[in-house]
Design a protein around this motif. Structure first.
Motif, PDB file in Angstrom:
ATOM      1  N   UNK A   1      43.740 -33.915  -8.950  1.00 58.31           N
ATOM      2  CA  UNK A   1      44.482 -35.148  -9.228  1.00 58.31           C
ATOM      3  C   UNK A   1      44.977 -35.796  -7.943  1.00 58.31           C
ATOM      4  N   UNK A   2      45.410 -34.982  -6.995  1.00 55.10           N
ATOM      5  CA  UNK A   2      45.898 -35.508  -5.717  1.00 55.10           C
ATOM      6  C   UNK A   2      44.784 -36.239  -4.972  1.00 55.10           C
ATOM      7  N   UNK A   3      43.596 -35.627  -4.903  1.00 54.80           N
ATOM      8  CA  UNK A   3      42.485 -36.271  -4.217  1.00 54.80           C
ATOM      9  C   UNK A   3      42.032 -37.511  -4.981  1.00 54.80           C
ATOM     10  N   UNK A   4      42.034 -37.434  -6.313  1.00 49.06           N
ATOM     11  CA  UNK A   4      41.637 -38.594  -7.115  1.00 49.06           C
ATOM     12  C   UNK A   4      42.562 -39.781  -6.839  1.00 49.06           C
ATOM     13  N   UNK A   5      43.846 -39.529  -6.720  1.00 45.94           N
ATOM     14  CA  UNK A   5      44.787 -40.617  -6.424  1.00 45.94           C
ATOM     15  C   UNK A   5      44.499 -41.244  -5.055  1.00 45.94           C
ATOM     16  N   UNK A   6      44.083 -40.395  -4.094  1.00 42.11           N
ATOM     17  CA  UNK A   6      43.782 -40.937  -2.772  1.00 42.11           C
ATOM     18  C   UNK A   6      42.526 -41.800  -2.796  1.00 42.11           C
ATOM     19  N   UNK A   7      41.596 -41.495  -3.702  1.00 43.05           N
ATOM     20  CA  UNK A   7      40.419 -42.347  -3.883  1.00 43.05           C
ATOM     21  C   UNK A   7      40.846 -43.695  -4.469  1.00 43.05           C
ATOM     22  N   UNK A   8      41.722 -43.640  -5.464  1.00 43.79           N
ATOM     23  CA  UNK A   8      42.153 -44.862  -6.145  1.00 43.79           C
ATOM     24  C   UNK A   8      42.942 -45.774  -5.213  1.00 43.79           C
ATOM     25  N   UNK A   9      43.842 -45.166  -4.401  1.00 42.00           N
ATOM     26  CA  UNK A   9      44.665 -46.029  -3.530  1.00 42.00           C
ATOM     27  C   UNK A   9      43.999 -46.350  -2.192  1.00 42.00           C
ATOM     28  N   UNK A  10      42.783 -45.804  -1.972  1.00 41.83           N
ATOM     29  CA  UNK A  10      42.021 -46.131  -0.776  1.00 41.83           C
ATOM     30  C   UNK A  10      42.359 -45.313   0.449  1.00 41.83           C
ATOM     31  N   UNK A  11      43.203 -44.287   0.302  1.00 39.40           N
ATOM     32  CA  UNK A  11      43.592 -43.490   1.464  1.00 39.40           C
ATOM     33  C   UNK A  11      42.632 -42.345   1.770  1.00 39.40           C
ATOM     34  N   UNK A  12      41.674 -42.073   0.874  1.00 43.79           N
ATOM     35  CA  UNK A  12      40.682 -41.022   1.132  1.00 43.79           C
ATOM     36  C   UNK A  12      39.811 -41.442   2.315  1.00 43.79           C
ATOM     37  N   UNK A  13      39.482 -40.467   3.155  1.00 44.21           N
ATOM     38  CA  UNK A  13      38.713 -40.755   4.368  1.00 44.21           C
ATOM     39  C   UNK A  13      37.364 -41.379   4.020  1.00 44.21           C
ATOM     40  N   UNK A  14      36.977 -42.386   4.773  1.00 43.52           N
ATOM     41  CA  UNK A  14      35.693 -43.039   4.571  1.00 43.52           C
ATOM     42  C   UNK A  14      34.562 -42.047   4.830  1.00 43.52           C
ATOM     43  N   UNK A  15      33.594 -42.008   3.962  1.00 44.49           N
ATOM     44  CA  UNK A  15      32.443 -41.118   4.125  1.00 44.49           C
ATOM     45  C   UNK A  15      32.655 -39.710   3.622  1.00 44.49           C
ATOM     46  N   UNK A  16      33.857 -39.385   3.108  1.00 49.71           N
ATOM     47  CA  UNK A  16      34.154 -38.032   2.653  1.00 49.71           C
ATOM     48  C   UNK A  16      33.185 -37.572   1.567  1.00 49.71           C
ATOM     49  N   UNK A  17      32.739 -38.496   0.727  1.00 50.14           N
ATOM     50  CA  UNK A  17      31.949 -38.129  -0.440  1.00 50.14           C
ATOM     51  C   UNK A  17      30.471 -38.510  -0.294  1.00 50.14           C
ATOM     52  N   UNK A  18      30.042 -38.848   0.908  1.00 48.45           N
ATOM     53  CA  UNK A  18      28.667 -39.318   1.094  1.00 48.45           C
ATOM     54  C   UNK A  18      27.635 -38.212   0.867  1.00 48.45           C
ATOM     55  N   UNK A  19      27.969 -36.980   1.243  1.00 49.15           N
ATOM     56  CA  UNK A  19      27.015 -35.880   1.130  1.00 49.15           C
ATOM     57  C   UNK A  19      27.223 -35.129  -0.174  1.00 49.15           C
ATOM     58  N   UNK A  20      26.130 -34.719  -0.844  1.00 45.85           N
ATOM     59  CA  UNK A  20      26.286 -33.940  -2.083  1.00 45.85           C
ATOM     60  C   UNK A  20      26.871 -32.567  -1.786  1.00 45.85           C
ATOM     61  N   UNK A  21      27.569 -31.968  -2.761  1.00 43.56           N
ATOM     62  CA  UNK A  21      28.144 -30.637  -2.538  1.00 43.56           C
ATOM     63  C   UNK A  21      27.074 -29.579  -2.481  1.00 43.56           C
ATOM     64  N   UNK A  22      27.333 -28.449  -1.821  1.00 42.31           N
ATOM     65  CA  UNK A  22      26.359 -27.352  -1.823  1.00 42.31           C
ATOM     66  C   UNK A  22      26.151 -26.849  -3.218  1.00 42.31           C
TER      67      UNK A  22
END
Length: 258
Positions: free
Chosen positions: A235-256
């Motif tokens: 939930x904490x990370x999801x909120x950072x995605x919503x408010x735009x504070x998540x680092x740019x490019x954090x989610x570009x690569x698929x998970x292992x």
């Protein structure tokens, strides 16, 4: 006496190791950063990997005994869980109301159509052939339910259904143990929070899916992978995605992939 073939022995040993690891994982809730949403998704993942089923979903009960959305192994199953909540019919509904398991039911049967007319039609349209339900229950207390879905006709064996209930039981113990130790008075509040958390996570999933051109399952996989990697609550990370504070490019690569 005849000896067991080496490949059969190796397969049995690997199966036993997977079962042991799953039960340890579901019982290991006594950690400072325990995340109930991630934990419930782990329950659905382990059910699918260990049992002859193709999908799994979980719902919880809030303080008033109402079903709230929690987690599912994939997006189409999540829609089925939401439909059960909206229509107040389906195996999860029956499990949470009675505290008893719902034995496997073929979704093409008259029993299924009579028992859950709207749910059954939706499930068949989405490629499922049968379903079983296991309550998340400890003694007389039921806090939710686990649904197991099959795409192929034919019921899982009795031993597999017992294993499904065992996974549900150990997950229930883990959740209640954690909450009791932390604060008995917080149990109902955390069940209420599950719905709020899910809304935030769903919004973040949708934003990531649109931004990166992903489907919702892959979007959630990346969100969850980064939350674990950074030791953050989903939930904490999801909120950072919503408010735009998540680092740019954090989610570009698929998970292992495991």
């Amino acid at each position: 006496m005849p000896t067991e073939p080496a490949e059969h022995a190796a397969g049995r040993s690997n199966r036993e190791e997977q079962l042991a690891a799953a039960f340890v994982e579901l019982a290991d809730t006594l950690v400072a950063d325990f995340d109930v949403m991630d934990f419930l998704h782990t329950l659905t993942e382990r059910a699918v990997s260990l049992l002859p089923v193709d999908a799994a979903g979980v719902v919880l009960l809030d303080a008033r005994g109402r079903m709230v959305d929690a987690s599912a192994s994939d997006e189409r199953t999540r829609h089925l869980e939401l439909a059960q909540i909206e229509w107040e019919e389906g195996p999860c509904r029956d499990c949470t109301r009675t505290g008893s398991a719902v034995p496997y039911v073929a979704l093409t049967s008259a029993e299924a159509r009579d028992r859950w007319p709207r749910f059954t039609g939706w499930a068949v349209e989405r490629g499922f052939a049968g379903v079983a339900g296991m309550p998340l229950r400890l003694r007389e207390r039921t806090v939710g339910a686990l649904n197991l879905f099959r795409e192929r006709p034919g019921a899982p064996g009795e031993a597999e259904l017992h294993l499904g209930q065992a996974l549900a039981d150990v997950a229930t113990i883990g959740i209640l143990q954690y909450r009791t130790i932390r604060d008995q008075g917080v149990i109902n509040a955390q069940l209420e929070d599950a719905l709020v958390s899910r809304i935030v996570i769903e919004q973040a999933k949708g934003m990531l899916a649109e931004r990166l051109g992903l489907d919702l399952d892959e979007s959630f996989a990346r969100l969850r992978s980064q939350a674990r990697r950074r030791r953050m609550l989903l939930t904490e990370l999801a909120r950072s995605v919503i408010d735009g504070s998540a680092a740019s490019g954090m989610f570009d690569e698929p998970p292992p992939r495991s």
